[in-house]
Design a protein around this motif. Structure first.
Motif, PDB file in Angstrom:
ATOM      1  N   SER A 268       0.782  -1.100  -0.203  1.00 48.89           N
ATOM      2  CA  SER A 268       0.085   0.046  -0.108  1.00 48.89           C
ATOM      3  C   SER A 268       1.036   1.317  -0.133  1.00 48.89           C
ATOM      4  O   SER A 268       0.341   2.095  -0.738  1.00 48.89           O
ATOM      5  CB  SER A 268      -0.844   0.179   1.357  1.00 48.89           C
ATOM      6  N   ALA A 269       1.768   1.362   0.615  1.00 51.72           N
ATOM      7  CA  ALA A 269       2.864   2.442   0.856  1.00 51.72           C
ATOM      8  C   ALA A 269       3.408   2.637  -0.537  1.00 51.72           C
ATOM      9  O   ALA A 269       3.468   3.704  -1.166  1.00 51.72           O
ATOM     10  CB  ALA A 269       3.805   1.992   1.937  1.00 51.72           C
ATOM     11  N   LEU A 270       3.754   1.656  -1.003  1.00 48.60           N
ATOM     12  CA  LEU A 270       4.503   1.896  -2.591  1.00 48.60           C
ATOM     13  C   LEU A 270       3.474   2.240  -3.609  1.00 48.60           C
ATOM     14  O   LEU A 270       3.820   3.207  -4.396  1.00 48.60           O
ATOM     15  CB  LEU A 270       5.028   0.346  -2.934  1.00 48.60           C
ATOM     16  N   LEU A 271       2.277   1.768  -3.303  1.00 48.12           N
ATOM     17  CA  LEU A 271       1.248   2.424  -4.533  1.00 48.12           C
ATOM     18  C   LEU A 271       0.994   3.887  -4.078  1.00 48.12           C
ATOM     19  O   LEU A 271       0.868   4.449  -5.230  1.00 48.12           O
ATOM     20  CB  LEU A 271      -0.183   1.360  -4.286  1.00 48.12           C
ATOM     21  N   CYS A 272       0.808   4.328  -2.923  1.00 50.43           N
ATOM     22  CA  CYS A 272       0.679   5.681  -2.554  1.00 50.43           C
ATOM     23  C   CYS A 272       1.975   6.564  -3.105  1.00 50.43           C
ATOM     24  O   CYS A 272       1.833   7.502  -3.453  1.00 50.43           O
ATOM     25  CB  CYS A 272       0.603   5.813  -0.890  1.00 50.43           C
ATOM     26  N   ALA A 273       3.045   5.925  -2.861  1.00 48.05           N
ATOM     27  CA  ALA A 273       4.270   6.734  -3.139  1.00 48.05           C
ATOM     28  C   ALA A 273       4.204   6.986  -4.802  1.00 48.05           C
ATOM     29  O   ALA A 273       4.757   7.691  -5.282  1.00 48.05           O
ATOM     30  CB  ALA A 273       5.455   5.949  -2.819  1.00 48.05           C
ATOM     31  N   ALA A 274       3.748   5.980  -5.361  1.00 45.38           N
ATOM     32  CA  ALA A 274       3.731   6.052  -7.048  1.00 45.38           C
ATOM     33  C   ALA A 274       2.929   7.286  -7.484  1.00 45.38           C
ATOM     34  O   ALA A 274       3.178   7.817  -8.517  1.00 45.38           O
ATOM     35  CB  ALA A 274       3.098   4.585  -7.391  1.00 45.38           C
ATOM     36  N   PHE A 275       1.962   7.591  -6.594  1.00 45.83           N
ATOM     37  CA  PHE A 275       1.126   8.703  -6.962  1.00 45.83           C
ATOM     38  C   PHE A 275       1.332   9.747  -5.894  1.00 45.83           C
ATOM     39  O   PHE A 275       0.491  10.711  -6.076  1.00 45.83           O
ATOM     40  CB  PHE A 275      -0.328   8.390  -6.922  1.00 45.83           C
ATOM     41  N   SER A 276       2.299  10.026  -5.234  1.00 41.36           N
ATOM     42  CA  SER A 276       2.567  11.144  -4.555  1.00 41.36           C
ATOM     43  C   SER A 276       3.929  11.641  -4.667  1.00 41.36           C
ATOM     44  O   SER A 276       4.572  12.413  -4.057  1.00 41.36           O
ATOM     45  CB  SER A 276       2.352  10.873  -2.980  1.00 41.36           C
ATOM     46  N   THR A 277       4.545  11.284  -5.850  1.00 39.75           N
ATOM     47  CA  THR A 277       6.041  11.650  -6.264  1.00 39.75           C
ATOM     48  C   THR A 277       6.235  13.179  -6.935  1.00 39.75           C
ATOM     49  O   THR A 277       7.294  13.454  -7.391  1.00 39.75           O
ATOM     50  CB  THR A 277       6.800  10.751  -7.204  1.00 39.75           C
ATOM     51  N   GLY A 278       4.940  13.504  -7.292  1.00 39.64           N
ATOM     52  CA  GLY A 278       5.108  14.961  -7.994  1.00 39.64           C
ATOM     53  C   GLY A 278       5.182  14.677  -9.553  1.00 39.64           C
ATOM     54  O   GLY A 278       5.537  15.649 -10.160  1.00 39.64           O
ATOM     55  N   ALA A 279       5.151  13.227  -9.896  1.00 42.15           N
ATOM     56  CA  ALA A 279       5.388  12.937 -11.350  1.00 42.15           C
ATOM     57  C   ALA A 279       4.259  13.553 -12.276  1.00 42.15           C
ATOM     58  O   ALA A 279       4.302  13.899 -13.551  1.00 42.15           O
ATOM     59  CB  ALA A 279       5.002  11.524 -11.689  1.00 42.15           C
ATOM     60  N   HIS A 280       3.067  14.096 -11.831  1.00 41.21           N
ATOM     61  CA  HIS A 280       2.017  14.752 -12.193  1.00 41.21           C
ATOM     62  C   HIS A 280       1.722  16.049 -11.676  1.00 41.21           C
ATOM     63  O   HIS A 280       1.168  15.832 -10.327  1.00 41.21           O
ATOM     64  CB  HIS A 280       0.805  13.845 -12.779  1.00 41.21           C
TER      65      HIS A 280
ATOM     66  N   ALA B 181      -0.910  19.363 -10.650  1.00 42.91           N
ATOM     67  CA  ALA B 181      -2.301  19.712 -10.845  1.00 42.91           C
ATOM     68  C   ALA B 181      -2.412  20.561 -11.938  1.00 42.91           C
ATOM     69  O   ALA B 181      -1.709  21.378 -12.234  1.00 42.91           O
ATOM     70  CB  ALA B 181      -2.566  20.484  -9.396  1.00 42.91           C
ATOM     71  N   GLY B 182      -3.642  20.113 -12.517  1.00 44.55           N
ATOM     72  CA  GLY B 182      -4.107  20.624 -13.846  1.00 44.55           C
ATOM     73  C   GLY B 182      -3.587  19.913 -14.816  1.00 44.55           C
ATOM     74  O   GLY B 182      -2.962  18.939 -14.743  1.00 44.55           O
TER      75      GLY B 182
ATOM     76  N   ASN C 116      -8.914  14.834  -6.956  1.00 45.31           N
ATOM     77  CA  ASN C 116      -8.326  14.545  -5.678  1.00 45.31           C
ATOM     78  C   ASN C 116      -6.950  13.587  -5.582  1.00 45.31           C
ATOM     79  O   ASN C 116      -6.051  14.055  -4.643  1.00 45.31           O
ATOM     80  CB  ASN C 116      -9.517  14.132  -4.655  1.00 45.31           C
ATOM     81  N   VAL C 117      -7.159  12.559  -6.473  1.00 43.65           N
ATOM     82  CA  VAL C 117      -5.782  11.765  -6.571  1.00 43.65           C
ATOM     83  C   VAL C 117      -4.668  12.635  -6.980  1.00 43.65           C
ATOM     84  O   VAL C 117      -3.368  12.603  -6.738  1.00 43.65           O
ATOM     85  CB  VAL C 117      -6.267  10.499  -7.436  1.00 43.65           C
ATOM     86  N   ILE C 118      -4.951  13.559  -8.147  1.00 45.67           N
ATOM     87  CA  ILE C 118      -3.859  14.276  -8.871  1.00 45.67           C
ATOM     88  C   ILE C 118      -3.223  15.162  -7.706  1.00 45.67           C
ATOM     89  O   ILE C 118      -1.939  15.179  -7.654  1.00 45.67           O
ATOM     90  CB  ILE C 118      -4.593  15.028 -10.131  1.00 45.67           C
ATOM     91  N   GLU C 119      -3.983  15.545  -7.085  1.00 47.36           N
ATOM     92  CA  GLU C 119      -3.725  16.783  -6.064  1.00 47.36           C
ATOM     93  C   GLU C 119      -3.281  15.912  -4.364  1.00 47.36           C
ATOM     94  O   GLU C 119      -3.202  16.530  -3.509  1.00 47.36           O
ATOM     95  CB  GLU C 119      -4.759  17.700  -6.029  1.00 47.36           C
ATOM     96  N   HIS C 120      -3.234  14.772  -4.588  1.00 50.53           N
ATOM     97  CA  HIS C 120      -2.439  13.919  -3.693  1.00 50.53           C
ATOM     98  C   HIS C 120      -3.426  14.088  -2.328  1.00 50.53           C
ATOM     99  O   HIS C 120      -3.097  14.074  -0.895  1.00 50.53           O
ATOM    100  CB  HIS C 120      -1.218  14.349  -3.193  1.00 50.53           C
ATOM    101  N   LYS C 121      -4.828  13.999  -2.557  1.00 53.36           N
ATOM    102  CA  LYS C 121      -5.834  13.711  -1.540  1.00 53.36           C
ATOM    103  C   LYS C 121      -6.195  12.631  -1.268  1.00 53.36           C
ATOM    104  O   LYS C 121      -6.436  11.721  -2.453  1.00 53.36           O
ATOM    105  CB  LYS C 121      -6.903  14.788  -1.777  1.00 53.36           C
ATOM    106  N   SER C 122      -6.730  11.915  -0.176  1.00 53.37           N
ATOM    107  CA  SER C 122      -6.922  10.584   0.122  1.00 53.37           C
ATOM    108  C   SER C 122      -8.527  10.406  -0.555  1.00 53.37           C
ATOM    109  O   SER C 122      -9.406  11.313  -0.721  1.00 53.37           O
ATOM    110  CB  SER C 122      -7.182  10.290   1.632  1.00 53.37           C
ATOM    111  N   VAL C 123      -8.800   9.273  -1.216  1.00 50.69           N
ATOM    112  CA  VAL C 123      -9.882   9.005  -1.703  1.00 50.69           C
ATOM    113  C   VAL C 123     -10.229   7.443  -1.235  1.00 50.69           C
ATOM    114  O   VAL C 123      -9.296   6.894  -0.980  1.00 50.69           O
ATOM    115  CB  VAL C 123     -10.013   9.082  -3.433  1.00 50.69           C
ATOM    116  N   ALA C 124     -11.452   7.186  -1.214  1.00 49.38           N
ATOM    117  CA  ALA C 124     -12.059   5.785  -1.073  1.00 49.38           C
ATOM    118  C   ALA C 124     -11.762   5.016  -2.402  1.00 49.38           C
ATOM    119  O   ALA C 124     -11.931   5.256  -3.471  1.00 49.38           O
ATOM    120  CB  ALA C 124     -13.559   5.645  -0.695  1.00 49.38           C
ATOM    121  N   LYS C 125     -11.501   3.675  -2.075  1.00 45.98           N
ATOM    122  CA  LYS C 125     -11.347   2.714  -3.208  1.00 45.98           C
ATOM    123  C   LYS C 125     -12.669   2.402  -3.919  1.00 45.98           C
ATOM    124  O   LYS C 125     -12.579   2.225  -5.142  1.00 45.98           O
ATOM    125  CB  LYS C 125     -10.742   1.696  -2.553  1.00 45.98           C
TER     126      LYS C 125
END
Length: 315
Positions: A10-22, A24-25, A282-291
Protein backbone atom coordinates in the motif's frame (compact mmCIF):
# COMPACT_ATOMS: atom_id res chain seq x y z
CA UNK A 1 12.12 -13.39 -3.09
CA UNK A 2 10.97 -11.91 0.18
CA UNK A 3 7.24 -11.16 0.24
CA UNK A 4 6.10 -7.62 0.96
CA UNK A 5 3.44 -7.08 3.58
CA UNK A 6 0.10 -5.61 2.49
CA UNK A 7 1.08 -2.40 4.30
CA UNK A 8 4.31 -2.15 2.37
CA UNK A 9 2.51 -2.70 -0.92
CA UNK A 10 0.00 0.00 0.00
CA UNK A 11 2.81 2.38 0.84
CA UNK A 12 4.49 1.73 -2.49
CA UNK A 13 1.24 2.33 -4.37
CA UNK A 14 0.67 5.59 -2.50
CA UNK A 15 4.23 6.66 -3.21
CA UNK A 16 3.74 6.01 -6.91
CA UNK A 17 1.04 8.66 -6.96
CA UNK A 18 2.66 11.19 -4.63
CA UNK A 19 6.03 11.70 -6.26
CA UNK A 20 5.00 14.86 -8.11
CA UNK A 21 5.21 13.02 -11.43
CA UNK A 22 1.97 14.75 -12.41
CA UNK A 23 1.27 18.33 -11.35
CA UNK A 24 -2.18 19.69 -10.60
CA UNK A 25 -4.03 20.79 -13.72
CA UNK A 26 -4.00 19.42 -17.26
CA UNK A 27 -6.22 17.17 -19.34
CA UNK A 28 -8.59 14.66 -17.79
CA UNK A 29 -9.62 12.00 -20.31
CA UNK A 30 -13.13 10.67 -19.69
CA UNK A 31 -13.59 7.46 -21.69
CA UNK A 32 -16.96 5.69 -21.62
CA UNK A 33 -18.43 2.59 -23.24
CA UNK A 34 -20.19 4.50 -26.02
CA UNK A 35 -21.15 8.09 -26.79
CA UNK A 36 -24.39 6.97 -28.45
CA UNK A 37 -26.54 6.69 -25.32
CA UNK A 38 -28.41 9.18 -23.15
CA UNK A 39 -27.01 7.39 -20.11
CA UNK A 40 -23.40 8.19 -21.02
CA UNK A 41 -24.36 11.68 -22.15
CA UNK A 42 -25.75 12.22 -18.64
CA UNK A 43 -22.38 11.08 -17.27
CA UNK A 44 -20.83 13.76 -19.49
CA UNK A 45 -23.17 16.43 -18.04
CA UNK A 46 -22.03 15.53 -14.53
CA UNK A 47 -18.38 15.57 -15.55
CA UNK A 48 -18.76 19.00 -17.19
CA UNK A 49 -20.41 20.39 -14.05
CA UNK A 50 -17.58 19.11 -11.85
CA UNK A 51 -14.98 20.52 -14.22
CA UNK A 52 -16.38 24.02 -13.64
CA UNK A 53 -15.09 23.79 -10.07
CA UNK A 54 -11.72 22.28 -10.98
CA UNK A 55 -9.49 25.19 -11.98
CA UNK A 56 -6.62 24.48 -14.33
CA UNK A 57 -8.16 21.30 -15.79
CA UNK A 58 -9.56 20.56 -19.22
CA UNK A 59 -11.57 17.50 -20.22
CA UNK A 60 -11.88 15.29 -23.28
CA UNK A 61 -14.90 12.99 -23.49
CA UNK A 62 -14.99 10.04 -25.86
CA UNK A 63 -16.22 6.50 -26.36
CA UNK A 64 -16.73 3.99 -29.18
CA UNK A 65 -19.75 4.08 -31.48
CA UNK A 66 -20.94 0.83 -29.87
CA UNK A 67 -20.36 -0.75 -26.46
CA UNK A 68 -19.27 -3.98 -28.14
CA UNK A 69 -16.27 -2.24 -29.79
CA UNK A 70 -13.89 -3.06 -26.94
CA UNK A 71 -10.77 -2.69 -29.09
CA UNK A 72 -11.65 0.93 -29.83
CA UNK A 73 -11.97 1.69 -26.12
CA UNK A 74 -8.61 0.06 -25.38
CA UNK A 75 -7.03 2.24 -28.08
CA UNK A 76 -8.59 5.35 -26.54
CA UNK A 77 -7.04 4.57 -23.16
CA UNK A 78 -3.64 3.85 -24.71
CA UNK A 79 -3.79 7.10 -26.68
CA UNK A 80 -4.58 9.02 -23.50
CA UNK A 81 -1.54 7.45 -21.83
CA UNK A 82 0.64 8.28 -24.81
CA UNK A 83 -0.32 11.96 -24.68
CA UNK A 84 0.43 12.01 -20.93
CA UNK A 85 -2.96 13.18 -19.64
CA UNK A 86 -3.22 14.23 -15.99
CA UNK A 87 -5.83 11.60 -15.19
CA UNK A 88 -8.32 9.15 -16.69
CA UNK A 89 -11.95 8.49 -15.78
CA UNK A 90 -12.94 5.20 -17.41
CA UNK A 91 -16.06 3.07 -17.79
CA UNK A 92 -14.48 -0.22 -18.91
CA UNK A 93 -16.53 -2.21 -21.43
CA UNK A 94 -14.75 -5.46 -20.56
CA UNK A 95 -13.29 -6.52 -17.19
CA UNK A 96 -10.19 -8.16 -18.68
CA UNK A 97 -9.42 -6.46 -22.00
CA UNK A 98 -8.85 -3.03 -20.42
CA UNK A 99 -6.40 -4.27 -17.76
CA UNK A 100 -3.20 -4.01 -19.87
CA UNK A 101 -4.08 -0.44 -20.90
CA UNK A 102 -4.79 0.53 -17.29
CA UNK A 103 -1.47 -1.00 -16.28
CA UNK A 104 0.26 1.28 -18.80
CA UNK A 105 -1.41 4.28 -17.16
CA UNK A 106 -0.24 3.10 -13.73
CA UNK A 107 3.33 2.66 -15.00
CA UNK A 108 3.18 6.21 -16.42
CA UNK A 109 1.96 7.55 -13.01
CA UNK A 110 -1.40 8.55 -14.53
CA UNK A 111 -4.21 8.05 -11.99
CA UNK A 112 -7.28 6.13 -13.14
CA UNK A 113 -10.76 6.32 -11.64
CA UNK A 114 -13.27 3.73 -12.81
CA UNK A 115 -16.99 4.39 -13.14
CA UNK A 116 -19.98 2.10 -13.77
CA UNK A 117 -18.20 -1.23 -14.37
CA UNK A 118 -15.45 -3.12 -12.58
CA UNK A 119 -12.22 -4.65 -13.78
CA UNK A 120 -11.19 -8.19 -12.94
CA UNK A 121 -9.02 -8.79 -9.88
CA UNK A 122 -5.92 -8.59 -12.10
CA UNK A 123 -6.58 -4.86 -12.59
CA UNK A 124 -7.40 -3.79 -9.03
CA UNK A 125 -3.93 -2.49 -8.22
CA UNK A 126 -3.86 -0.22 -11.26
CA UNK A 127 -6.78 2.11 -10.44
CA UNK A 128 -7.28 4.37 -7.46
CA UNK A 129 -11.07 4.45 -7.03
CA UNK A 130 -14.23 2.81 -8.41
CA UNK A 131 -17.57 4.63 -8.52
CA UNK A 132 -20.62 2.58 -9.40
CA UNK A 133 -24.05 1.34 -8.67
CA UNK A 134 -24.00 -1.76 -6.49
CA UNK A 135 -25.14 -3.75 -9.50
CA UNK A 136 -25.82 -6.96 -7.63
CA UNK A 137 -28.17 -5.16 -5.22
CA UNK A 138 -29.75 -3.31 -8.15
CA UNK A 139 -30.40 -6.62 -9.90
CA UNK A 140 -31.98 -7.97 -6.72
CA UNK A 141 -34.20 -4.87 -6.54
CA UNK A 142 -35.40 -5.50 -10.10
CA UNK A 143 -36.12 -9.17 -9.36
CA UNK A 144 -38.10 -8.19 -6.26
CA UNK A 145 -40.11 -5.65 -8.27
CA UNK A 146 -40.91 -8.31 -10.88
CA UNK A 147 -41.93 -10.94 -8.29
CA UNK A 148 -44.17 -8.40 -6.57
CA UNK A 149 -46.09 -7.94 -9.82
CA UNK A 150 -46.13 -11.42 -11.45
CA UNK A 151 -46.16 -13.71 -8.43
CA UNK A 152 -44.08 -16.75 -7.54
CA UNK A 153 -44.44 -18.95 -10.63
CA UNK A 154 -44.58 -18.79 -14.41
CA UNK A 155 -42.17 -17.67 -17.12
CA UNK A 156 -40.23 -14.44 -17.37
CA UNK A 157 -37.74 -13.33 -20.02
CA UNK A 158 -34.28 -11.94 -19.27
CA UNK A 159 -33.11 -9.45 -21.88
CA UNK A 160 -29.49 -8.53 -21.18
CA UNK A 161 -26.89 -6.46 -23.03
CA UNK A 162 -23.14 -7.22 -23.35
CA UNK A 163 -22.10 -10.58 -21.86
CA UNK A 164 -19.11 -10.33 -19.55
CA UNK A 165 -19.32 -6.57 -18.92
CA UNK A 166 -18.66 -5.88 -15.26
CA UNK A 167 -22.03 -4.21 -14.67
CA UNK A 168 -23.83 -7.00 -16.52
CA UNK A 169 -22.21 -9.73 -14.43
CA UNK A 170 -23.29 -8.11 -11.17
CA UNK A 171 -26.70 -6.90 -12.29
CA UNK A 172 -27.91 -10.04 -14.04
CA UNK A 173 -26.20 -12.23 -11.45
CA UNK A 174 -28.04 -10.47 -8.62
CA UNK A 175 -31.31 -10.67 -10.54
CA UNK A 176 -31.03 -14.41 -11.17
CA UNK A 177 -29.85 -15.20 -7.64
CA UNK A 178 -32.73 -13.32 -6.01
CA UNK A 179 -35.26 -14.90 -8.38
CA UNK A 180 -33.99 -18.41 -7.58
CA UNK A 181 -34.06 -17.78 -3.82
CA UNK A 182 -37.50 -16.15 -3.64
CA UNK A 183 -39.61 -17.70 -6.39
CA UNK A 184 -40.14 -20.60 -8.75
CA UNK A 185 -40.17 -18.37 -11.81
CA UNK A 186 -38.67 -19.91 -14.94
CA UNK A 187 -36.22 -17.73 -16.89
CA UNK A 188 -36.35 -17.62 -20.68
CA UNK A 189 -32.94 -16.44 -21.89
CA UNK A 190 -30.77 -14.53 -21.27
CA UNK A 191 -30.65 -12.81 -24.63
CA UNK A 192 -27.91 -10.28 -25.39
CA UNK A 193 -28.71 -7.10 -27.33
CA UNK A 194 -25.08 -5.86 -27.41
CA UNK A 195 -26.67 -2.63 -26.10
CA UNK A 196 -28.42 -2.08 -29.44
CA UNK A 197 -32.03 -0.96 -29.11
CA UNK A 198 -33.09 -2.41 -32.49
CA UNK A 199 -31.59 -5.78 -31.58
CA UNK A 200 -33.43 -5.79 -28.25
CA UNK A 201 -36.69 -4.89 -30.01
CA UNK A 202 -36.33 -7.79 -32.45
CA UNK A 203 -35.25 -10.25 -29.76
CA UNK A 204 -38.14 -9.27 -27.49
CA UNK A 205 -40.64 -9.54 -30.35
CA UNK A 206 -39.41 -13.07 -31.05
CA UNK A 207 -39.53 -14.05 -27.37
CA UNK A 208 -43.09 -12.75 -26.99
CA UNK A 209 -44.16 -14.67 -30.09
CA UNK A 210 -42.48 -17.92 -28.95
CA UNK A 211 -43.80 -17.63 -25.38
CA UNK A 212 -47.47 -16.55 -25.39
CA UNK A 213 -47.68 -17.48 -21.70
CA UNK A 214 -44.87 -15.10 -20.69
CA UNK A 215 -45.76 -13.21 -17.50
CA UNK A 216 -42.87 -10.79 -17.18
CA UNK A 217 -39.70 -9.42 -18.73
CA UNK A 218 -36.57 -7.63 -17.51
CA UNK A 219 -34.62 -5.22 -19.74
CA UNK A 220 -31.23 -4.92 -18.07
CA UNK A 221 -29.92 -1.59 -19.43
CA UNK A 222 -31.13 1.52 -21.22
CA UNK A 223 -31.13 0.53 -24.92
CA UNK A 224 -32.31 -2.98 -24.07
CA UNK A 225 -35.19 -1.72 -21.91
CA UNK A 226 -36.24 0.77 -24.60
CA UNK A 227 -36.28 -2.07 -27.13
CA UNK A 228 -38.39 -4.14 -24.72
CA UNK A 229 -40.89 -1.28 -24.31
CA UNK A 230 -41.21 -0.73 -28.06
CA UNK A 231 -41.68 -4.45 -28.68
CA UNK A 232 -44.44 -4.62 -26.06
CA UNK A 233 -46.25 -1.71 -27.72
CA UNK A 234 -45.84 -3.04 -31.26
CA UNK A 235 -47.11 -6.52 -30.33
CA UNK A 236 -50.06 -5.25 -28.32
CA UNK A 237 -48.63 -6.76 -25.13
CA UNK A 238 -48.10 -3.44 -23.30
CA UNK A 239 -49.76 -3.68 -19.89
CA UNK A 240 -50.40 -7.40 -20.36
CA UNK A 241 -46.82 -8.56 -19.79
CA UNK A 242 -45.13 -7.00 -16.76
CA UNK A 243 -41.88 -5.23 -17.63
CA UNK A 244 -39.09 -3.95 -15.39
CA UNK A 245 -36.36 -1.86 -17.01
CA UNK A 246 -33.05 -0.28 -16.10
CA UNK A 247 -31.91 3.35 -16.40
CA UNK A 248 -34.04 6.44 -16.83
CA UNK A 249 -34.02 8.28 -20.15
CA UNK A 250 -37.10 10.07 -21.54
CA UNK A 251 -38.31 7.03 -23.50
CA UNK A 252 -38.30 4.87 -20.38
CA UNK A 253 -40.00 7.58 -18.33
CA UNK A 254 -42.77 7.73 -20.96
CA UNK A 255 -43.14 3.94 -20.86
CA UNK A 256 -43.56 4.07 -17.08
CA UNK A 257 -46.08 6.90 -17.35
CA UNK A 258 -48.27 5.07 -19.90
CA UNK A 259 -47.98 1.67 -18.18
CA UNK A 260 -45.89 -0.12 -20.81
CA UNK A 261 -43.13 -0.63 -18.23
CA UNK A 262 -44.06 -0.96 -14.57
CA UNK A 263 -40.76 0.07 -13.00
CA UNK A 264 -37.23 1.23 -13.85
CA UNK A 265 -34.13 1.01 -11.67
CA UNK A 266 -32.31 4.29 -12.24
CA UNK A 267 -28.62 4.75 -11.56
CA UNK A 268 -26.86 7.94 -10.51
CA UNK A 269 -25.21 8.43 -13.91
CA UNK A 270 -24.82 12.19 -13.41
CA UNK A 271 -23.14 11.51 -10.06
CA UNK A 272 -20.73 9.07 -11.71
CA UNK A 273 -19.52 11.82 -14.01
CA UNK A 274 -19.52 14.52 -11.34
CA UNK A 275 -17.84 12.49 -8.62
CA UNK A 276 -15.57 10.77 -11.15
CA UNK A 277 -13.98 14.13 -12.03
CA UNK A 278 -13.83 15.20 -8.39
CA UNK A 279 -12.19 11.93 -7.38
CA UNK A 280 -9.51 11.90 -10.07
CA UNK A 281 -8.68 15.55 -9.28
CA UNK A 282 -8.29 14.59 -5.62
CA UNK A 283 -5.87 11.81 -6.60
CA UNK A 284 -3.89 14.16 -8.84
CA UNK A 285 -3.66 16.64 -5.97
CA UNK A 286 -2.55 13.93 -3.53
CA UNK A 287 -5.73 13.89 -1.45
CA UNK A 288 -7.08 10.63 -0.03
CA UNK A 289 -9.97 8.91 -1.81
CA UNK A 290 -12.09 5.84 -1.07
CA UNK A 291 -11.33 2.75 -3.13
CA UNK A 292 -15.06 2.07 -3.68
CA UNK A 293 -17.87 4.65 -3.88
CA UNK A 294 -21.55 3.62 -4.23
CA UNK A 295 -23.44 6.09 -6.43
CA UNK A 296 -26.85 4.57 -5.66
CA UNK A 297 -29.99 3.39 -7.48
CA UNK A 298 -33.67 4.41 -7.24
CA UNK A 299 -36.63 2.23 -8.27
CA UNK A 300 -39.01 4.49 -10.17
CA UNK A 301 -42.63 3.58 -10.93
CA UNK A 302 -45.80 5.50 -11.82
CA UNK A 303 -46.38 6.40 -8.17
CA UNK A 304 -43.05 8.21 -7.61
CA UNK A 305 -42.20 9.23 -11.18
CA UNK A 306 -42.76 12.92 -10.49
CA UNK A 307 -41.17 12.95 -7.02
CA UNK A 308 -38.02 14.94 -6.25
CA UNK A 309 -36.17 11.68 -5.50
CA UNK A 310 -36.90 10.39 -9.02
CA UNK A 311 -36.19 13.72 -10.71
CA UNK A 312 -32.73 13.78 -9.13
CA UNK A 313 -31.71 10.69 -11.13
CA UNK A 314 -33.90 10.75 -14.26
CA UNK A 315 -32.45 12.34 -17.38
Amino acid sequence: MQKLSIFAVSALLCAAFSTGAHAAGGEIAVIVKTVNSNYWQNVQKGANAALDGAKGYTMTFQGPAAESDITAEVNMVENAVNRHVAGIVLAPSDPDALVPAIKKAWEAHIPVVLIDSALSDAGKQYYQSFLSTDNEKAGELCAQALIDRVGQSGKIALMSYVPGAGSEIGRVGGFKKYLAAHSKLQIVGPYYSQSQMATALNQTTDVLSANPDLKGIFGANEPTAVGVGRALKQTGKAGKVVAIGFDGNQDLQNFVRDGTIQGIAVQGSYQMGYKGIQTVVNVIEHKSVAKDIDTGVVMVDKQNLDSSTAKNVLY
